[in-house]
Scaffold this motif. Structure first.
Motif, short mmCIF file in Angstrom:
data_model
loop_
_atom_site.label_atom_id
_atom_site.label_comp_id
_atom_site.label_asym_id
_atom_site.label_seq_id
_atom_site.Cartn_x
_atom_site.Cartn_y
_atom_site.Cartn_z
N GLU A 1 -7.43 -0.50 17.12
CA GLU A 1 -6.40 0.50 16.89
C GLU A 1 -5.46 0.08 15.76
O GLU A 1 -5.09 0.89 14.90
N TYR A 2 -5.09 -1.19 15.76
CA TYR A 2 -4.21 -1.70 14.71
C TYR A 2 -4.89 -1.59 13.34
O TYR A 2 -4.29 -1.16 12.36
N GLY A 3 -6.16 -1.95 13.27
CA GLY A 3 -6.88 -1.85 12.01
C GLY A 3 -6.94 -0.42 11.49
O GLY A 3 -6.78 -0.17 10.29
N ALA A 4 -7.14 0.53 12.40
CA ALA A 4 -7.17 1.94 12.00
C ALA A 4 -5.81 2.37 11.44
O ALA A 4 -5.75 3.12 10.45
N TRP A 5 -4.74 1.89 12.06
CA TRP A 5 -3.38 2.19 11.57
C TRP A 5 -3.19 1.69 10.15
O TRP A 5 -2.68 2.40 9.28
N LEU A 6 -3.62 0.46 9.89
CA LEU A 6 -3.47 -0.09 8.55
C LEU A 6 -4.30 0.69 7.53
O LEU A 6 -3.83 0.99 6.42
N ARG A 7 -5.53 1.01 7.88
CA ARG A 7 -6.38 1.78 6.96
C ARG A 7 -5.79 3.15 6.68
O ARG A 7 -5.84 3.64 5.54
N ASP A 8 -5.22 3.78 7.70
CA ASP A 8 -4.58 5.09 7.50
C ASP A 8 -3.40 5.00 6.54
O ASP A 8 -3.01 6.01 5.93
N ALA B 1 0.83 -1.21 0.00
CA ALA B 1 0.00 0.00 0.00
C ALA B 1 0.86 1.26 0.00
O ALA B 1 0.57 2.22 -0.72
N ARG B 2 1.94 1.25 0.78
CA ARG B 2 2.82 2.43 0.81
C ARG B 2 3.50 2.66 -0.53
O ARG B 2 3.86 3.79 -0.87
N LEU B 3 3.68 1.60 -1.30
CA LEU B 3 4.27 1.73 -2.62
C LEU B 3 3.22 1.99 -3.70
O LEU B 3 3.55 2.05 -4.88
#
Length: 326
Positions: free
Chosen positions: A76-83, A58-60
C-alpha cells in the motif's frame, strides 16, 4: 536531472507529550535515566528519510528514483509513492522483515525522543545504484541518506566508482558511525547536509574543523530550525538564508527532509544556492504545519506567497516560473 534517493523507508508512529521533557530530567541522575511519558496523541503515517525526500522531489517535478529496502507490508505504501510520482521499481522487498519503524515522541517545545527499528533496512545493501543505472539509465545525483550503515558506505563507494555526484546526509546515523566511517561518507560529496547539532557531532567524529570539512565536501548545508540555514563553500563566505516563519508549528518530524527536497529541486531547476535554499525553507514551512511527513498538500501559489512574504517580491518573481506548474 534524475536523482536517486537512497536511505530509510519507514512507518512513523508519532506521539505528542503535552509537557516538557526537560522538566522530568534530573541533572544528577543522567547516568540512570528511566522515564516514561504519557502521550496524548498517536498518529501512524508513512515516512522514512529517503521516502520523504523522494516524495518531496517528485511533487516538485523532479524525476526521482527511490533506492532502499522495505518489508512485505510495503504494498500500500509503495502504491502511495508511485501515485505521487516516485519510481519505486528499485526498492528491495524483504521476505523476512517488516518495513522499518520510527517511533517518536514530541514535547510541547518540539523536542523529540525517538527510537528507530531497522527491520527490512538491514537488507538495504541489496539495492544498488549499479542496478538502477543498468536497468533504467544514468543518474545525475544520488542522495546517501540515513540507512543501514554498511549500505551507506557501499552506496558512497558506488557513487565514486560510477562517477555519480552525491549528497552526503548521515544525519541520525552519525551516532553509530565511527570517525573513519564518517570521513569516508563525506569525502568528495557535492552536498553535505546536517542540522546544527549534527554539524558539531560530525566535526567531533571526523576531527575536522569547519574549514577542513569544506576541503572534503563541496557545499555544506547546516539547517538551524527556525533560525534558517547556513551554506558553506570553500573559499566563500558562509551564506545565511532565513527560515519561512510559521505561526503555529504542528509537528517537526520530516521538516529537514522537506528542506532537502526543496533545495535539490531548486538545484535541478538551475537556481542559485540562495534561491534553492529559499525553496527548501518554503517547503519545510508547509510540512511543519501538518501531522505526518507526507500528508501536506502542495500548491505553487501558496509557496510563492510564503516566499514573497519572507524574502521579498523579487525572490518570488524569480521562483514563479518554476512553481506555477504546481
Amino acid at each position: 536531472m534524475r536523482i536517486a534517493v537512497t536511505g530509510s523507508i519507514a512507518t512513523d508512529h508519532l506521539m505528542s507529550y503535552p509537557g516538557r521533557f526537560a522538566d522530568q530530567i534530573l541533572d544528577d541522575r543522567l547516568d540512570r535515566v528511566s522515564l516514561s511519558f504519557l502521550a496524548d496523541r498517536l498518529e501512524i503515517r508513512n515516512g522514512g528519510v529517503a521516502a520523504n525526500i523522494a516524495l518531496g522531489l517528485a511533487r516538485l517535478g523532479t524525476e526521482t528514483v527511490l533506492v532502499g529496502a522495505a518489508g512485505k507490508d510495503f504494498t500500500e505504501y509503495g502504491a502511495w509513492l508511485r501515485d505521487n510520482g516516485v519510481d519505486t521499481a528499485h526498492v528491495h522487498i524483504s521476505r523476512n522483515h517488516h518495513t522499518a519503524r520510527f517511533v517518536c515522541t514530541t514535547d510541547r517545545d518540539h523536542n523529540q525522543v525517538a527510537t528507530f527499528y531497522a527491520g527490512a533496512m538491514v537488507e538495504a545493501s541489496r539495492a544498488t545504484l549499479t542496478s538502477v543505472q543498468e536497468r533504467s539509465g544514468a543518474l545525475d545525483l544520488a542522495v546517501v541518506a540515513p540507512n543501514d550503515p554498511g549500505a551507506m558506505q557501499s552506496l558512497t563507494r558506488e557513487c565514486r566508482r560510477l562517477g555519480i555526484p552525491f549528497a552526503a546526509d548521515p544525519s541520525q546515523q552519525l551516532a553509530r558511525l565511527t570517525g573513519p566511517e564518517t570521513r569516508r561518507l563525506v569525502r568528495g560529496a557535492r552536498f553535505l547536509f546536517t542540522n546544527e547539532y549534527e554539524a558539531r557531532l560530525l566535526q567531533e567524529r571526523t576531527g575536522w574543523s569547519r574549514a577542513e570539512v569544506l576541503c572534503h565536501a563541496e557545499t555544506w548545508l547546516v539547517t538551524r530550525g527556525a533560525a534558517g540555514v547556513d551554506i558553506g563553500r570553500a573559499g566563500h563566505p558562509w551564506l545565511h538564508v532565513d527560515a519561512v516563519p510559521v505561526a503555529v508549528p504542528v509537528e517537526p518530524t520530516g521538516v529537514g527532509d522537506a528542506f532537502r527536497a526543496g533545495f535539490l529541486a531548486g538545484i535541478d531547476r538551475g537556481l542559485a544556492y540562495e534561491q534553492a535554499a529559499r525553496l527548501g525553507c518554503a517547503l519545510a514551512s508547509v510540512v511543519i504545519q501538518v501531522i505526518g511527513t507526507q500528508e501536506y498538500k502542495l500548491s505553487g501559489a501558496r509557496l510563492l506567497l510564503e516566499i514573497e512574504a519572507t524574502y521579498g517580491f523579487s525572490a518570488a518573481c524569480e521562483l514563479e516560473p518554476h512553481l506555477t506548474p504546481l
